[in-house]
Structure formats: structure tokens, C-alpha cells
Design an enzyme around this catalytic site. Sequence first.
Site, PDB file in Angstrom:
ATOM      1  N   GLY A  59      15.739 -35.450 -11.454  1.00 27.40           N
ATOM      2  CA  GLY A  59      16.126 -36.605 -11.338  1.00 27.40           C
ATOM      3  C   GLY A  59      17.056 -36.830 -10.198  1.00 27.40           C
TER       4      GLY A  59
ATOM      5  CG  HIS B 138      18.033 -39.098  -2.859  1.00 28.50           C
ATOM      6  ND1 HIS B 138      17.131 -38.806  -2.147  1.00 28.50           N
ATOM      7  CD2 HIS B 138      18.184 -37.820  -3.147  1.00 28.50           C
ATOM      8  CE1 HIS B 138      16.832 -37.457  -2.008  1.00 28.50           C
ATOM      9  NE2 HIS B 138      17.904 -37.180  -2.862  1.00 28.50           N
TER      10      HIS B 138
ATOM     11  CG  HIS C  62      13.655 -37.739  -5.817  1.00 22.85           C
ATOM     12  ND1 HIS C  62      15.685 -38.435  -6.088  1.00 22.85           N
ATOM     13  CD2 HIS C  62      13.920 -36.793  -6.289  1.00 22.85           C
ATOM     14  CE1 HIS C  62      15.787 -37.194  -5.815  1.00 22.85           C
ATOM     15  NE2 HIS C  62      14.552 -36.668  -6.012  1.00 22.85           N
TER      16      HIS C  62
END
Length: 279
Positions: free
Chosen positions: A31, A34, A37
Site C-alpha cells: 500500500g 505512489h 507502484h
Amino acid sequence: MNIFTSPEELHAWSIEQKRLGRLVGLVPTMGCLHEGHLSLIREARRHADVVVVSIFVNPTQFAPNEDYAAYPRTEAEDLRLCEAEGVAAVFLPTPELMYPPDASTWVEETRLSKGYCGAQRPIHFRGVCTVVAKLFNLAAPDVAVFGQKDFQQVAVIRRMVRDLNFPIQIIRAPIVREPDGLARSSRNRYLSPEARATALSLSRSLAEAKAEVDAGERDAAKLEGEIRAKTSAAGWIPDYVTVADADTLVPLQTVRPGASVILLACRNGTLRLIDNVLL
Ligand code: PAF
């Protein structure tokens, strides 16, 4: 976009996708998504028909003295970003759903995971391999995408996939950098403005070393010494700076262009950053 918290639901959905003839791509994350990812998600979409993103801050890869509790969690924003990127399913399990209280089985890679970050974080890669193996079993992906930023992690996962015969293609997606060169990381938010400025010594010294290699330099010790001097002068003390074989991570004395990487981890007080460059 499907949101699954139950491992069984994810598995049933993935098996149905495969029955429909669709290639499944997996992007495992913790998670706090940004731009780095998002580039992994886009890469997965290029190789698969449907993309699953897992968002799970995996407790077993954090030592007791590390930042598990404080690790940034931005679930609502993560879901918004996944939706905007055309992700088909997000897997958001709880630790209780992933690990029965009496779980007693680990997946451990015993060679590539021992040096570099593994030397500083002895249980880290065992936790990573275990959770990634579980995610591979649950999502049954054809392709999984990991970021080059965690170079050792990708090498360890590739070795696990080879050794345990997971029928999964592992893609290493290039590092996404800020305009000034700093590698994107969820932990960059811990940097003070001053540490943020001096942290540029990591990416700059790596880029300068790569330029030297492009100009013909092959002496690994010379390159490592220059990088050490530059980051140390900026207050970032190296844990390791090593020219290594890009597949086996074995240290090299002589750069082999096309098959080498410089791996780097530096500390500044309690802060620790990693970076690398393929040569
Ligand atoms: O790179 C990460 O964020 C994690 O190590 C991973 C691969 C999602 C496993 O928890």
C-alpha cells in the site's frame, strides 16, 4: 473493481478469470501507493488481461525493532488510484486472515537473501518469500511485477520461483525517480527537507559511477570507493556499496557491462535508504 478481503474469494475469482481464458497479472504491494507502484500496475496491464493488486503490510517481514506499526497506511487513496489505473481486483486481507495463529511453515531462500539488506534484516526475506508464495497460490497469476528499487528482493523471488517451480513470469520494472533523481519510496515521507536534499548523494553517485562505466571504467573497488566517499561526505553512511552480478548478486572485482549492478544502502541517523543502478 472487485475488493476482496477473504483469501478464498480472491482465489475463486482468479480461477474463474483463468477459466475464461484471461491472463492474470499480480502486483504485490504494502500500500501507500505512489508513482513507482503505478508503473508496476501499468507494466502488469501490458502483460496480462486482468490485474490484481494486493495491499498488505506483511508483519512477518518486519523485525520487532522495525516500523511495522508506523508503516504508512493510506487505504482509501490506494483504492482510488487502483480504480483509476483499471485494476480488476484489489486484495486487502487482514493479518489474521493471512496467518493462522499457529502458522508454522516458512518459505526461505538461503543464498541470495543472506547478504546486503538480509545481513541487516535477518528475518526480512523469509517473511517476503512466505507472503509472496502465499499470494502466488491465492492469485495464481501468470505474471507478477516487482520494482527494481528492491533489487535484492526481485533476485530472491526469481530464485524462489525457479527453485519451487512456480509457473509464473517475474517482471522487474525499472526504478521510478523524482525529477531530481531520488528513487521513489513510501519511506521518503520520513525524510526532513535537509535529509531529502543530502539523500540525492545516493542517486547522483550511482549515476556518476554508471557514466564512468559507460566511459570504460571496469574497476569495481574504485567505483565503490568513490560512491562511499560521496555519500559519506553528504552524511549518508553506507551499510554496503557493492558491484555485483545482476542475477546471483555475487560481488565482482571487474564490472561486466550488461550483467552487473551496483547495490547501495546508506544510513543517516535512524533513516535508511537503498538504491541501485544496472550497468
Ligand atoms: O516490496 C514490497 O512492498 C513487499 O516486500 C512485498 C513484495 C509486497 C511483500 O510484502
